[in-house]
Design a protein around this motif. Structure first.
Motif, PDB file in Angstrom:
ATOM      1  N   SER A  89       7.362  -0.738   7.927  1.00 11.16           N
ATOM      2  CA  SER A  89       7.023  -1.380   6.665  1.00 11.16           C
ATOM      3  C   SER A  89       5.699  -0.777   6.212  1.00 11.16           C
ATOM      4  CB  SER A  89       6.894  -2.888   6.872  1.00 11.16           C
ATOM      5  OG  SER A  89       6.539  -3.534   5.680  1.00 11.16           O
ATOM      6  N   ASP A  90       5.716  -0.060   5.101  1.00 12.07           N
ATOM      7  CA  ASP A  90       4.520   0.613   4.582  1.00 12.07           C
ATOM      8  C   ASP A  90       4.284   0.166   3.146  1.00 12.07           C
ATOM      9  OD1 ASP A  90       3.942   2.507   6.821  1.00 12.07           O
ATOM     10  OD2 ASP A  90       5.948   3.229   6.309  1.00 12.07           O
ATOM     11  N   TRP A  91       3.026  -0.245   2.842  1.00 10.65           N
ATOM     12  CA  TRP A  91       2.704  -0.776   1.525  1.00 10.65           C
ATOM     13  C   TRP A  91       1.409  -0.184   1.005  1.00 10.65           C
ATOM     14  CZ3 TRP A  91       6.294  -3.603  -0.891  1.00 10.65           C
ATOM     15  CH2 TRP A  91       7.344  -4.074  -0.108  1.00 10.65           C
ATOM     16  N   LEU A  92       1.380   0.088  -0.292  1.00  9.35           N
ATOM     17  CA  LEU A  92       0.195   0.623  -0.964  1.00  9.35           C
ATOM     18  C   LEU A  92      -0.102  -0.240  -2.189  1.00  9.35           C
ATOM     19  CD1 LEU A  92       1.316   4.366  -1.006  1.00  9.35           C
ATOM     20  CD2 LEU A  92      -0.306   3.324   0.584  1.00  9.35           C
ATOM     21  N   VAL A  93      -1.364  -0.556  -2.394  1.00  8.99           N
ATOM     22  CA  VAL A  93      -1.785  -1.224  -3.628  1.00  8.99           C
ATOM     23  C   VAL A  93      -2.329  -0.138  -4.546  1.00  8.99           C
ATOM     24  CG1 VAL A  93      -3.342  -2.890  -4.679  1.00  8.99           C
ATOM     25  CG2 VAL A  93      -2.342  -3.365  -2.429  1.00  8.99           C
ATOM     26  N   THR A 144      -2.141  -3.189 -11.837  1.00 13.05           N
ATOM     27  CA  THR A 144      -1.992  -2.870 -10.413  1.00 13.05           C
ATOM     28  C   THR A 144      -0.521  -2.961 -10.046  1.00 13.05           C
ATOM     29  OG1 THR A 144      -2.320  -5.168  -9.730  1.00 13.05           O
ATOM     30  CG2 THR A 144      -4.289  -3.740  -9.780  1.00 13.05           C
ATOM     31  N   ALA A 145      -0.187  -2.331  -8.927  1.00 15.92           N
ATOM     32  CA  ALA A 145       1.190  -2.390  -8.434  1.00 15.92           C
ATOM     33  C   ALA A 145       1.172  -2.372  -6.907  1.00 15.92           C
ATOM     34  CB  ALA A 145       1.992  -1.199  -8.956  1.00 15.92           C
ATOM     35  N   LEU A 146       1.983  -3.213  -6.321  1.00 13.79           N
ATOM     36  CA  LEU A 146       2.189  -3.210  -4.875  1.00 13.79           C
ATOM     37  C   LEU A 146       3.494  -2.471  -4.632  1.00 13.79           C
ATOM     38  CD1 LEU A 146       1.441  -4.149  -2.006  1.00 13.79           C
ATOM     39  CD2 LEU A 146       2.741  -6.245  -2.463  1.00 13.79           C
ATOM     40  N   GLU A 181       8.716   7.572  -2.576  1.00 14.14           N
ATOM     41  CA  GLU A 181       8.420   8.494  -3.657  1.00 14.14           C
ATOM     42  C   GLU A 181       8.968   7.965  -4.986  1.00 14.14           C
ATOM     43  OE1 GLU A 181       9.524   9.099  -0.607  1.00 14.14           O
ATOM     44  OE2 GLU A 181       9.373  11.211  -0.077  1.00 14.14           O
ATOM     45  N   SER A 182      10.192   7.439  -4.968  1.00 14.68           N
ATOM     46  CA  SER A 182      10.797   6.889  -6.183  1.00 14.68           C
ATOM     47  C   SER A 182      10.027   5.670  -6.677  1.00 14.68           C
ATOM     48  CB  SER A 182      12.255   6.506  -5.916  1.00 14.68           C
ATOM     49  OG  SER A 182      13.002   7.655  -5.560  1.00 14.68           O
ATOM     50  N   ALA A 197       6.037   3.100 -10.404  1.00 12.82           N
ATOM     51  CA  ALA A 197       4.731   2.440 -10.552  1.00 12.82           C
ATOM     52  C   ALA A 197       3.792   3.295 -11.395  1.00 12.82           C
ATOM     53  CB  ALA A 197       4.117   2.170  -9.182  1.00 12.82           C
ATOM     54  N   GLN A 198       3.827   4.614 -11.179  1.00 12.38           N
ATOM     55  CA  GLN A 198       2.991   5.532 -11.954  1.00 12.38           C
ATOM     56  C   GLN A 198       3.311   5.414 -13.447  1.00 12.38           C
ATOM     57  OE1 GLN A 198       3.916   9.726 -11.267  1.00 12.38           O
ATOM     58  NE2 GLN A 198       1.731  10.174 -11.185  1.00 12.38           N
ATOM     59  N   LEU A 199       4.576   5.297 -13.766  1.00 13.08           N
ATOM     60  CA  LEU A 199       4.996   5.146 -15.160  1.00 13.08           C
ATOM     61  C   LEU A 199       4.416   3.854 -15.747  1.00 13.08           C
ATOM     62  CD1 LEU A 199       6.804   6.175 -17.507  1.00 13.08           C
ATOM     63  CD2 LEU A 199       8.642   4.822 -16.502  1.00 13.08           C
TER      64      LEU A 199
END
Length: 170
Positions: free
Chosen positions: A55-59, A23-25, A6-7, A12-14
């Motif tokens: 291990s969880d990742w979002l692009v 983009t942000a990984l 969440e943090s 990344a949202q900022l």
């Protein structure tokens, strides 16, 4: 220890909103260290609790990115109190059919009030086969992506009583 994904999503949202990046990984890694008894003690778990690694990742991409997205992270917020959650959901009602994913740090006595506050959303039971690890938000998003419900509301808490909320849609 609490709300790592969440943090990272908020940071990344900022950056995405300020067009610092396109983009942000973003992700989290939870590891188990030996001896297991010490690891459980650090996590304040009962002896014998099954612990695991993840291990969880979002692009992520900015709203104006022309590529198709499989989902959108609409909101990532921290609410200081249950009352703050009530006020937020009164201002931004949840759509019918929203899946509610409750994080593993939420006190069991708050599950029913949270579900009532979320207008009876369907509980997403993503944790039943998971071992214990701290950042299970990614597992909730993953489970939701494999379903058919259009909106996800993920909620977790910390020892100070704050709530972390992730709202996703497709």
């Amino acid at each position: 220890r609490h709300a790592p994904l969440e943090s990272a999503l908020q940071l990344a949202q900022l950056d995405l909103n300020q067009h610092t990046v396109n983009t942000a990984l973003v992700g989290t890694v939870d590891i188990v260290t030996l001896p297991l008894a010490d690891h459980r003690t650090r996590l304040m778990l009962d002896a014998g609790t099954t612990v695991g690694e993840s291990s969880d990742w979002l692009v992520l991409a900015a709203d104006d990115d022309p590529r198709d997205a499989i989902a959108c992270i609409d909101q990532v917020v921290t609410s200081s109190t249950f009352g703050d959650l009530q006020q937020e959901w009164q201002q931004h009602p949840l759509p019918a059919g929203t899946a509610l994913a409750i994080g593993q740090h939420v006190d069991e006595t708050l599950v029913a009030p949270l579900q009532a506050l979320a207008n009876g959303c369907t509980l997403l039971d993503y944790r039943k086969t998971l071992p214990w690890y701290d950042s299970q938000a990614g597992a909730a998003i993953h489970a939701w992506l494999h379903g058919t419900v259009s909106t996800l509301l993920y909620i977790d808490s910390d020892p100070q009583g704050r709530f972390s909320v992730i709202r996703c849609s497709r």
